[in-house]
Design a protein around this motif. Structure first.
Motif, PDB file in Angstrom:
ATOM      1  N   ILE A   1       0.835  -1.195   0.000  1.00  0.00           N
ATOM      2  CA  ILE A   1       0.000   0.000   0.000  1.00  0.00           C
ATOM      3  C   ILE A   1       0.872   1.247   0.000  1.00  0.00           C
ATOM      4  N   MET A   2       0.301   2.342  -0.519  1.00  0.00           N
ATOM      5  CA  MET A   2       0.982   3.622  -0.523  1.00  0.00           C
ATOM      6  C   MET A   2       0.066   4.640   0.157  1.00  0.00           C
ATOM      7  N   TYR A   3       0.640   5.412   1.068  1.00  0.00           N
ATOM      8  CA  TYR A   3      -0.137   6.435   1.756  1.00  0.00           C
ATOM      9  C   TYR A   3       0.758   7.644   2.001  1.00  0.00           C
ATOM     10  N   LYS A   4       0.338   8.787   1.486  1.00  0.00           N
ATOM     11  CA  LYS A   4       1.075  10.045   1.628  1.00  0.00           C
ATOM     12  C   LYS A   4       2.542   9.903   1.233  1.00  0.00           C
ATOM     13  N   GLY A   5       2.768   9.226   0.103  1.00  0.00           N
ATOM     14  CA  GLY A   5       4.110   9.102  -0.448  1.00  0.00           C
ATOM     15  C   GLY A   5       4.962   8.003   0.158  1.00  0.00           C
ATOM     16  N   LYS A   6       4.467   7.305   1.165  1.00  0.00           N
ATOM     17  CA  LYS A   6       5.212   6.207   1.773  1.00  0.00           C
ATOM     18  C   LYS A   6       4.602   4.882   1.319  1.00  0.00           C
ATOM     19  N   THR A   7       5.455   3.872   1.179  1.00  0.00           N
ATOM     20  CA  THR A   7       5.015   2.565   0.712  1.00  0.00           C
ATOM     21  C   THR A   7       5.408   1.492   1.720  1.00  0.00           C
ATOM     22  N   LYS A   8       4.519   0.504   1.875  1.00  0.00           N
ATOM     23  CA  LYS A   8       4.801  -0.603   2.780  1.00  0.00           C
ATOM     24  C   LYS A   8       4.196  -1.883   2.221  1.00  0.00           C
ATOM     25  N   SER A   9       4.946  -2.986   2.343  1.00  0.00           N
ATOM     26  CA  SER A   9       4.446  -4.297   1.966  1.00  0.00           C
ATOM     27  C   SER A   9       4.080  -5.067   3.224  1.00  0.00           C
ATOM     28  N   ILE A  10       2.949  -5.747   3.174  1.00  0.00           N
ATOM     29  CA  ILE A  10       2.469  -6.548   4.297  1.00  0.00           C
ATOM     30  C   ILE A  10       2.247  -7.963   3.775  1.00  0.00           C
ATOM     31  N   ASP A  11       2.915  -8.927   4.394  1.00  0.00           N
ATOM     32  CA  ASP A  11       2.798 -10.326   3.973  1.00  0.00           C
ATOM     33  C   ASP A  11       1.723 -11.042   4.783  1.00  0.00           C
ATOM     34  N   ASN A  12       1.270 -12.157   4.254  1.00  0.00           N
ATOM     35  CA  ASN A  12       0.312 -13.045   4.925  1.00  0.00           C
ATOM     36  C   ASN A  12      -1.005 -12.368   5.297  1.00  0.00           C
TER      37      ASN A  12
END
Length: 78
Positions: free
Chosen positions: A16-27
């Protein structure tokens, strides 16, 4: 999108991307019977994705009882 079937559940990885930051979430479990997809606030607070006074609050019901969540629009990550 890759979907894994384990222990009778469907799992994916979510970016997901929110306010220019990105994060991957597994499982992340795909709940085909759910009206909403809920991500724990603890998992995304480092993105600044936190409750704000104008956010909509929704109530979900399930085996564990009643759960409250706030609604945010996010963009799919790349």
């Amino acid at each position: 999108m890759r979907i894994a079937f384990r222990n009778g559940l469907l799992f994916v990885s979510l970016t997901i991307m929110y306010k220019g930051k990105t994060k991957s979430i597994d499982n992340v479990v795909i709940d085909t019977g759910a009206a909403y997809s809920i991500i724990s606030p603890d998992v995304v607070d480092d993105l600044g994705l936190v409750y704000e006074k104008d956010d909509t609050v929704v109530t979900s019901y399930g085996i564990g009882g009643k759960q409250y969540a706030f609604v945010k629009q996010v963009k799919p990550g790349t």
